[in-house]
Scaffold this motif. Structure first.
Motif, mmCIF file in Angstrom:
data_model
loop_
_atom_site.group_PDB
_atom_site.id
_atom_site.type_symbol
_atom_site.label_atom_id
_atom_site.label_comp_id
_atom_site.label_asym_id
_atom_site.label_seq_id
_atom_site.Cartn_x
_atom_site.Cartn_y
_atom_site.Cartn_z
ATOM 1 N N LEU A 67 -47.278 -20.183 48.487
ATOM 2 C CA LEU A 67 -46.545 -20.958 49.506
ATOM 3 C C LEU A 67 -47.359 -21.083 50.778
ATOM 4 O O LEU A 67 -47.066 -21.896 51.632
ATOM 5 N N TRP A 68 -48.377 -20.244 50.881
ATOM 6 C CA TRP A 68 -49.087 -20.120 52.147
ATOM 7 C C TRP A 68 -50.579 -20.128 51.866
ATOM 8 O O TRP A 68 -51.073 -19.321 51.082
ATOM 9 N N ARG A 82 -51.851 -27.586 47.930
ATOM 10 C CA ARG A 82 -50.600 -28.302 48.222
ATOM 11 C C ARG A 82 -49.940 -28.740 46.911
ATOM 12 O O ARG A 82 -48.707 -28.668 46.773
ATOM 13 N N GLY A 89 -47.836 -26.138 45.572
ATOM 14 C CA GLY A 89 -46.624 -25.804 46.318
ATOM 15 C C GLY A 89 -46.863 -25.155 47.668
ATOM 16 O O GLY A 89 -45.907 -24.859 48.389
ATOM 17 N N VAL A 114 -47.187 -24.720 51.430
ATOM 18 C CA VAL A 114 -46.589 -25.583 52.455
ATOM 19 C C VAL A 114 -46.905 -25.088 53.868
ATOM 20 O O VAL A 114 -46.885 -25.865 54.800
ATOM 21 N N GLN A 115 -47.206 -23.811 54.022
ATOM 22 C CA GLN A 115 -47.703 -23.314 55.302
ATOM 23 C C GLN A 115 -49.223 -23.263 55.221
ATOM 24 O O GLN A 115 -49.784 -22.751 54.247
ATOM 25 N N GLY A 131 -48.445 -32.938 53.962
ATOM 26 C CA GLY A 131 -47.106 -32.375 54.122
ATOM 27 C C GLY A 131 -47.067 -30.891 54.458
ATOM 28 O O GLY A 131 -46.013 -30.267 54.409
ATOM 29 N N TYR A 132 -48.194 -30.323 54.781
ATOM 30 C CA TYR A 132 -48.201 -28.923 55.233
ATOM 31 C C TYR A 132 -47.600 -28.813 56.635
ATOM 32 O O TYR A 132 -47.680 -29.756 57.433
ATOM 33 N N TYR A 133 -47.098 -27.631 56.958
ATOM 34 C CA TYR A 133 -46.847 -27.243 58.352
ATOM 35 C C TYR A 133 -48.136 -26.574 58.807
ATOM 36 O O TYR A 133 -48.551 -25.554 58.247
ATOM 37 N N ASN A 162 -50.773 -24.642 61.218
ATOM 38 C CA ASN A 162 -50.855 -23.623 62.269
ATOM 39 C C ASN A 162 -52.311 -23.408 62.656
ATOM 40 O O ASN A 162 -53.160 -23.233 61.782
ATOM 41 N N ASP A 217 -48.976 -28.749 64.073
ATOM 42 C CA ASP A 217 -47.592 -28.375 64.363
ATOM 43 C C ASP A 217 -47.467 -27.234 65.364
ATOM 44 O O ASP A 217 -46.488 -27.168 66.094
ATOM 45 N N HIS A 218 -48.404 -26.302 65.375
ATOM 46 C CA HIS A 218 -48.193 -25.096 66.178
ATOM 47 C C HIS A 218 -49.520 -24.425 66.505
ATOM 48 O O HIS A 218 -50.457 -24.492 65.713
ATOM 49 N N PHE A 262 -46.752 -28.240 72.311
ATOM 50 C CA PHE A 262 -46.838 -27.496 71.047
ATOM 51 C C PHE A 262 -45.953 -26.257 71.129
ATOM 52 O O PHE A 262 -45.931 -25.589 72.175
ATOM 53 N N PRO A 263 -45.262 -25.903 70.054
ATOM 54 C CA PRO A 263 -44.711 -24.546 70.000
ATOM 55 C C PRO A 263 -45.864 -23.546 70.121
ATOM 56 O O PRO A 263 -46.938 -23.774 69.551
ATOM 57 N N ARG A 278 -36.193 -28.211 68.036
ATOM 58 C CA ARG A 278 -37.596 -28.558 68.287
ATOM 59 C C ARG A 278 -38.584 -27.666 67.529
ATOM 60 O O ARG A 278 -39.620 -28.138 67.073
ATOM 61 N N LEU A 279 -38.277 -26.390 67.391
ATOM 62 C CA LEU A 279 -39.246 -25.486 66.775
ATOM 63 C C LEU A 279 -39.240 -25.546 65.258
ATOM 64 O O LEU A 279 -40.016 -24.858 64.611
ATOM 65 N N ARG A 306 -38.942 -27.695 61.386
ATOM 66 C CA ARG A 306 -39.094 -28.938 60.641
ATOM 67 C C ARG A 306 -38.420 -28.753 59.292
ATOM 68 O O ARG A 306 -38.641 -27.742 58.618
ATOM 69 N N GLN A 358 -37.897 -30.053 55.462
ATOM 70 C CA GLN A 358 -38.407 -30.970 54.434
ATOM 71 C C GLN A 358 -38.061 -30.479 53.038
ATOM 72 O O GLN A 358 -37.801 -29.296 52.813
ATOM 73 N N GLU A 366 -39.061 -29.526 49.354
ATOM 74 C CA GLU A 366 -40.257 -28.998 48.686
ATOM 75 C C GLU A 366 -40.045 -29.049 47.179
ATOM 76 O O GLU A 366 -39.212 -28.322 46.619
ATOM 77 N N ALA A 391 -41.969 -28.052 44.749
ATOM 78 C CA ALA A 391 -42.324 -26.836 44.000
ATOM 79 C C ALA A 391 -41.212 -25.793 44.047
ATOM 80 O O ALA A 391 -41.073 -24.980 43.135
ATOM 81 N N LEU A 421 -39.307 -25.178 58.225
ATOM 82 C CA LEU A 421 -40.635 -24.678 58.564
ATOM 83 C C LEU A 421 -40.709 -24.469 60.067
ATOM 84 O O LEU A 421 -40.167 -25.263 60.840
ATOM 85 N N PRO A 455 -43.252 -22.006 63.274
ATOM 86 C CA PRO A 455 -44.557 -21.342 63.407
ATOM 87 C C PRO A 455 -44.698 -20.120 62.495
ATOM 88 O O PRO A 455 -43.980 -19.129 62.651
#
Lengths: 384, 95
Positions: free
Chosen positions: A19-20, A62, A65, A67-68, A93-95, A97, A119-120, A157-158, B16-17, B19, B21, B23, B25, B32, B34
């Motif tokens: 996932l990461w 990706r 699966g 996503v981070q 479509g990743y988040y 960091n 995203d962050h 940004f967060p 705001r922090l 998202r 979506q 998935e 998989a 999602l 940080p």
């Protein structure tokens, strides 16, 4: 912030998708922190992956699966193609960091990263004052980090502020928390040092005393009450002091895939030094085959590898027998129960390390640098 | 401006922090944020994907009741959104 990833599940035998994805883009870094988690021998690493190779890794992970996506290092901003890789990660479509010291981030680059869909941003500080921050990073970075924090805020940004915590700064926990609130971070990770790589080499300097830890816990509790939801503070008691292992990486090759700068695929950033393991390269093997077929990734999945002590333990589904790297580094046996567990016959090693931290260190603090890395590789300094 | 969900006209949206979506998989909606992720169960995903800052809660409830051919979902949706607001996943805006 691993707490939200699949906690408290029983051990299952199906292979779950990654996932990461942790993309360690480079070992290059202008900072020289003595607690760096990079390997001691990073200076001997092969050539970095190219942009094209990284893009293929992002796509293949990706598709499985992931996503981070964490861009890490070293200092990922040292890669000129960071913006390109962020854009590809965002498109997939990743988040996304960015884990950074701030060195190399300016108005032009942060704007490009925003446009690329980042995203962050996680920004590290080493302490709450210029003197200690700059001493610990062995570079003048405090003022730069303050400016970068303003950039992060002005581009909306967060922001997570990360500060690695150890004996030399743990008594400043209140001021570190104040700094995080002042710069407008949404989260603060007071990341207690984990003893791998450079941090293990410098453990006698870094390990806090039990008293320090108790005081810091009380400080964090009081600050949490005062700040409320304005700043979320993460502070996890280090495993040496807990009597139970951490659920390392959420279990070996269950959730997290790391790819190091030269393309070696690992279940965690520290694992490359484990003995008798052959970790596949993304240059030669697809991410799917690495994750589902490689012997290295299968090695510590599930519980069949466990020593009897762990296999019979009712808590094996909570911590999965703990950390393989820590077991090897402290006992020399990669299959041993993680010695931070107070049921381990080797737990005395951990107690001795805590005791040693109460005395004056015998060796000087060794800062992370290519020169010191080569010195260690050359055998001029030993790991013990 | 953040308001409480009991204000009839206010409209929930993903904070705001976070998202949201789908998935493939995981066959689930995920939130999602940080360095973290929350995998949502089916009903949480169905509620949150309607929280776009345009629909008041009553409209979300009505849509869900049509989609799942049922009635009486108000209390469940309200209690979920209250919890989601407390967790910081959801913010509320005035019409």
């Amino acid at each position: 912030m691993e707490q939200s990833l699949n906690t408290e599940q029983p051990i299952i035998n199906v292979i779950t998708p990654p996932l990461w994805l942790v993309a360690e883009l480079t070992y290059s870094c202008p900072l020289h922190c003595p607690f760096c988690s990079n390997p001691l021998d990073f200076a001997g690493e092969k050539a970095e992956l190219s942009t094209t190779e990284w893009i293929r890794v992002l796509q293949e992970a990706r598709a499985l699966g992931a996503v981070q996506l964490g861009f890490s290092g070293g200092e990922p901003l040292m890669r000129k193609d960071l913006e390109l890789l962020v854009a590809e990660g965002h498109r997939l479509g990743y988040y996304t960091n960015l884990i950074t010291s701030g060195a190399g981030l300016n108005e032009v680059r942060i704007r490009a990263l925003k446009d690329a869909g980042l995203d962050h941003i996680q920004l590290s500080f080493q302490d709450s004052t210029r003197e200690m921050n700059d001493f610990l990073s062995s570079a003048r970075t405090f003022d730069l980090k303050r400016r970068v924090a303003q950039l992060i805020k002005s581009h909306d940004f967060p922001m997570v502020m990360n500060c690695v915590i150890h004996r030399l700064n743990i008594d400043h926990a209140d001021r570190i928390i104040d700094l995080a609130a002042e710069i407008g971070a949404e989260y603060l990770e007071l990341a207690n040092t984990q003893y791998y790589g450079w941090a293990l080499r410098n453990r006698d300097h870094l390990i806090p005393s039990r008293d320090q830890l108790r005081r810091a816990e009380a400080t964090v509790a009081a600050k949490r009450a005062a700040l409320g939801t304005r700043l979320k503070i993460l502070f996890v008691v280090p495993d040496y002091f807990e009597g139970r292992p951490k659920r390392c990486m959420n279990g070996w090759a269950t959730t997290i895939l790391c790819v190091n700068p030269a393309g070696t695929a690992l279940p965690c950033q520290a694992a490359r030094m484990l003995p008798d393991m052959s970790f596949p390269s993304v240059r030669a093997v697809s991410v799917r085959d690495i994750w589902y077929e490689s012997e290295a990734f299968k090695r510590f999945r599930g519980e069949s590898w466990m020593p009897a002590l762990c296999r019979q333990c009712p808590e094996r589904g909570v911590d999965y027998g703990g950390c393989r790297c820590q077991a090897y580094l402290l006992t020399g046996n990669v299959n041993a129960t993680d010695p931070v567990c107070d049921k381990s016959p080797d737990h005395g090693i951990v107690l001795a390390a805590i005791e040693a931290g109460e005395r004056a260190p015998l060796k000087p603090l060794l800062f992370r640098s290519p020169e010191n890395s080569r010195m260690i590789m050359g055998g001029l300094a030993t790991l013990e | 401006m953040i308001e409480q969900p009991d204000n009839a006209g206010s409209r929930p949206r993903i904070a705001r922090l976070y998202r949201l979506q789908w998935e493939e998989a995981q066959q689930a909606h995920v939130l999602l944020f940080p360095e973290g992720m929350i995998k949502l169960n089916g009903s949480a995903g169905e509620i949150l994907r309607r929280c776009n800052g345009e629909r008041p809660m009553a409209v979300i409830v009505a849509e869900l009741e049509v989609t799942f051919a049922t009635t009486g979902l108000t209390a469940d949706v309200e209690s979920f959104l209250t919890a989601a607001t407390e967790k910081g996943w959801v913010e509320w805006s005035s019409p």
